[in-house]
Design an enzyme around this catalytic site. Structure first.
Site, PDB file in Angstrom:
ATOM      1  CD  GLU A   1     -55.688  31.340   3.026  1.00 59.70           C
ATOM      2  OE1 GLU A   1     -56.071  32.324   2.002  1.00 59.70           O
ATOM      3  OE2 GLU A   1     -56.340  30.366   2.941  1.00 59.70           O
TER       4      GLU A   1
ATOM      5  CD  GLN B   1     -58.404  20.531  -7.686  1.00 59.31           C
ATOM      6  OE1 GLN B   1     -57.661  20.504  -8.713  1.00 59.31           O
ATOM      7  NE2 GLN B   1     -59.569  20.731  -7.934  1.00 59.31           N
TER       8      GLN B   1
ATOM      9  NE  ARG C   1     -50.498  28.144  -7.306  1.00 60.65           N
ATOM     10  CZ  ARG C   1     -50.915  27.442  -6.232  1.00 60.65           C
ATOM     11  NH1 ARG C   1     -51.390  28.132  -5.148  1.00 60.65           N
ATOM     12  NH2 ARG C   1     -51.099  26.167  -6.216  1.00 60.65           N
TER      13      ARG C   1
ATOM     14  CB  ALA D   1     -62.125  21.944  12.161  1.00 59.54           C
TER      15      ALA D   1
ATOM     16  CB  ALA E   1     -53.373  25.341  11.074  1.00 56.75           C
TER      17      ALA E   1
ATOM     18  CB  ALA F   1     -61.693  19.389   2.910  1.00 58.96           C
TER      19      ALA F   1
END
Length: 534
Positions: free
Chosen positions: A364, A47, A275, A7, A10, A44
């Site tokens: 992912e 950021q 990164r 949930a 995607a 969720a």
């Protein structure tokens, strides 16, 4: 019946698309849907924002070029082009549907700058809480479908097995509080996230431990690029609290314990380098000076833009840091790299099809060729929007046509898969076994690898009975095979990039039918007949 597992962005995008298509949909989630962080997963926690070529001075071609450059030679250019092009449209669709993004005083969208982007293109919502805002928005839409009976919900459920009959997915088994239940399905869309939660030092949700990747592999799905794990440069040690890339995009700098900036000497883009570059440079500084962190100095943002800027631009972060006793308007923040995102996962074609008929993957959990060896900042939510849509569309069309025909290039790729043998002893999903696994992962499969470390990891994994040991065995084997350093895979014994290894890798887990020691009785629900025989 089409079952969507997961949930996050995607999975919820796929559910919405399937409802629009009139499909019979069941959503399976680990947590309590809309009521806890476990259900929302890493979406969720994001950021950062959603990278999308929506500004007047930006184009999908420019966004694709940045994605390809960050991916260290392994991004599929065609995938990059359609994801950034369709992603911009998915963002327009969200905005038209009422998703509230941050805007300037004149009503135009505000675009943030993040590492390795050549222009400001990152859309934010609620400043540094875009993922949470997107999760709430999509959750509310799906909750409406659940309330009206259009979508069936199975929550607090752990995926155990994906079942195959006549070479096609026919259902799955999930573990509930009272035991295991089998759900029939014409198709399954996996959106369960990656496996960065297997590291003890991670910014990932603790629930994201590769369950979906392993279930797909045991069902016969080919995995790809398992050696590539992205470590986020700026996580507060021991907390899992990530300090967004956007903070450096706004002007924050990294300093060593003496107060000296060090990124300028490491890369032309300094703190906004890719990164993997920033993370490795930080790790090297930490080794050189013998510290457990470096320092992120965001005070310069307030000096440049005035007091209160940090609280206004990054309210969630400001609150989180205050809870840790850090007032970042006046003091520097200790940060160090932590496992963040997995570029590897279940191999898919351009529509989210895996190598198993009837099984799709998005987000992912999947390895699509979009991220290459190193994901570009804020491309993850975008990929979830695009592949959640594509996987849903493909599932509907494949069922309707009774055909299973992945892209030709994808079929050639999975045919190159190397087999990795799974465990031959019974598995124990226990906290003790998980801790043993995490020690191996942290020690030997971290940001820097060597042949000796990887061989030790493979030997130690033979003694670990946790189910995810199989997944880590594939990862260690892939890392051992790649004798170069590229993106999220860094070999201290092969520190240079090798042009002859500029290719993706495919892996197939071979397993024997063994039962877990904690297996509970299985109950059976109605199974939908198989539509497609591959």
């Amino acid at each position: 019946m089409i079952v969507v597992v997961g949930a996050g962005v995607a999975g919820l995008t796929a559910v919405n698309r399937l409802v629009t298509a009139g499909a019979d949909v069941t959503l399976v989630t680990t947590g309590r849907f809309g009521r806890d962080a476990i259900s929302a997963g890493n979406t969720a926690l994001a950021q950062g924002g959603i990278a999308a070529a929506l500004s007047a001075d930006d184009t999908p071609a420019l966004h694709a070029a940045d994605t390809i450059r960050a991916g260290a030679g392994l991004v599929d250019p065609q995938v990059a082009q359609f994801v950034v092009t369709e992603g911009a449209q998915r963002m327009r669709d969200l905005l038209e549907a009422g998703f509230t993004a941050d805007r300037n005083a004149d009503g135009t969208l505000t675009f943030g700058l993040e590492a390795a982007h050549s222009t400001s293109r990152v859309v934010h919502a609620g400043e540094d809480s875009t993922g949470a805002a997107l999760s709430r928005f999509l959750t509310a839409q799906v909750q409406h479908h659940i309330d009206t009976g259009v979508v069936q919900l199975v929550e607090q459920a752990s995926l155990q097995h994906i079942h195959i009959a006549q070479n096609h997915v026919c259902g799955l088994t999930v573990r509930l509080a009272g035991g295991c239940t089998r759900l029939g399905a014409d198709a399954v869309v996996l959106a369960t996230g990656g496996f960065a939660g297997l590291y003890s030092n991670t910014s990932s949700s603790a629930a994201i431990t590769g369950n979906g990747v392993l279930a797909a592999a045991r069902a016969g799905a080919v995995l790809a690029d398992m050696e590539f794990v992205q470590f986020h440069p700026t996580v507060i040690p021991g907390t899992g609290q990530l300090v967004s890339e956007a903070v450096r995009g706004a002007g924050a700098v990294l300093r060593d314990p003496t107060g000296k900036r060090f990124m300028s000497a490491a890369h032309p883009d300094a703190e906004l380098a890719p990164r993997d570059v920033v993370s490795r440079t930080i790790a090297q500084v930490m080794r050189d000076v013998g510290t457990s962190s470096v320092w992120l100095d965001a005070r310069v943002i307030e000096q440049r833009h005035g007091p209160g800027t940090l609280a206004r631009r990054f309210p969630v972060l400001t609150h989180a840091l205050a809870a840790l006793g850090i007032d970042w308007g006046y003091e520097q923040v200790p940060v160090a790299p932590a496992a963040h995102y997995c570029m590897g996962g279940v191999a898919t074609d351009s529509a989210g099809r895996t190598s198993v008929a009837g099984l799709y993957a998005a987000g992912e959990v999947a390895s699509t060729g979009f991220h290459g060896a190193n994901r570009l900042a804020s491309n993850s939510l975008l990929e979830g929007l695009v592949f959640g849509t594509r996987a849903a569309d493909a599932a509907c069309s494949d069922i309707a046509s009774a055909r299973w025909q992945p892209d030709a290039g994808f079929s050639k790729f999975v045919a190159t898969a190397t087999e990795v043998a799974g465990a031959t002893t019974s598995r124990i999903d226990s906290p003790q076994q998980l801790r043993k696994l995490q020690r191996v992962v942290d020690t030997h499969l971290g940001m820097t690898r060597t042949e000796a470390d990887l061989n030790v990891a493979l030997r130690q994994l033979e003694t670990i009975r946790h189910p995810m040991g199989d997944l880590m065995r594939v990862m260690a084997t892939a890392a051992l095979r790649r004798t170069e350093s590229r993106g999220g895979h860094w070999r201290a014994d092969f520190p240079d990039q090798d042009a002859n290894q500029a290719y993706r890798t495919a892996w197939r887990l071979t397993t024997t039918p063994i039962e877990s020691d904690d297996q509970t009785p299985t109950t059976r629900t109605k199974e939908t007949p198989v539509h497609v025989d591959a």
